[in-house]
Scaffold this motif. Structure first.
Motif, short mmCIF file in Angstrom:
data_model
loop_
_atom_site.label_atom_id
_atom_site.label_comp_id
_atom_site.label_asym_id
_atom_site.label_seq_id
_atom_site.Cartn_x
_atom_site.Cartn_y
_atom_site.Cartn_z
N MET A 151 0.79 -1.20 0.03
CA MET A 151 0.13 -0.25 -0.10
C MET A 151 1.01 1.24 -0.08
N ALA A 152 1.94 1.17 0.80
CA ALA A 152 2.83 2.37 0.90
C ALA A 152 3.39 2.63 -0.64
N GLN A 153 3.89 1.54 -1.16
CA GLN A 153 4.57 1.62 -2.52
C GLN A 153 3.65 2.09 -3.48
N TRP A 154 2.39 1.69 -3.51
CA TRP A 154 1.34 2.12 -4.50
C TRP A 154 1.02 3.54 -4.24
N LYS A 155 1.12 4.04 -3.22
CA LYS A 155 0.73 5.46 -2.80
C LYS A 155 1.94 6.26 -3.66
N GLU A 156 3.26 5.86 -3.07
CA GLU A 156 4.25 6.34 -3.85
C GLU A 156 4.22 6.43 -5.27
N ASP B 108 1.69 6.31 -7.42
CA ASP B 108 0.54 7.17 -7.72
C ASP B 108 1.28 8.84 -7.52
N GLY B 109 1.88 8.89 -6.55
CA GLY B 109 2.54 10.37 -6.46
C GLY B 109 3.56 10.58 -7.34
N ARG C 95 1.79 11.21 -11.11
CA ARG C 95 1.36 12.40 -10.84
C ARG C 95 2.24 13.41 -11.29
#
Length: 75
Positions: free
Chosen positions: A37-42, A44-45, A48
């Motif tokens: 989940m942490a890697q997924w957020k990173e 996505d950032g 962007r």
């Protein structure tokens, strides 16, 4: 004929070992999920940010007055 059934103490030790193994694996799955989940957020950032930089680069490369850019002097 010998008695092939394990005694209660042996069965209890085996059940305890299985329960500990299941608890360990459950914790490992939770840890892996948190990491994903942490890697997924990173990711996505970063996507962007890449999109923004690509748009900025396209704006800088586009001619301002709409006319095509003349070729460089060595042509």
């Amino acid at each position: 004929m010998p008695d092939l059934q394990p005694d209660i103490a042996t069965l209890m030790r085996r059940i305890e070992a299985l329960e500990m193994d299941a608890a360990h694996r459950g914790r490992m799955i939770e840890d892996l999920n948190a990491t994903i989940m942490a890697q997924w957020k990173e990711i996505d950032g970063l996507k962007r940010q890449l999109r923004q930089l690509t748009e900025q680069l396209a704006e800088l490369e586009a001619p301002r007055d709409g006319a095509p850019e003349p070729p460089p002097p060595h042509y």
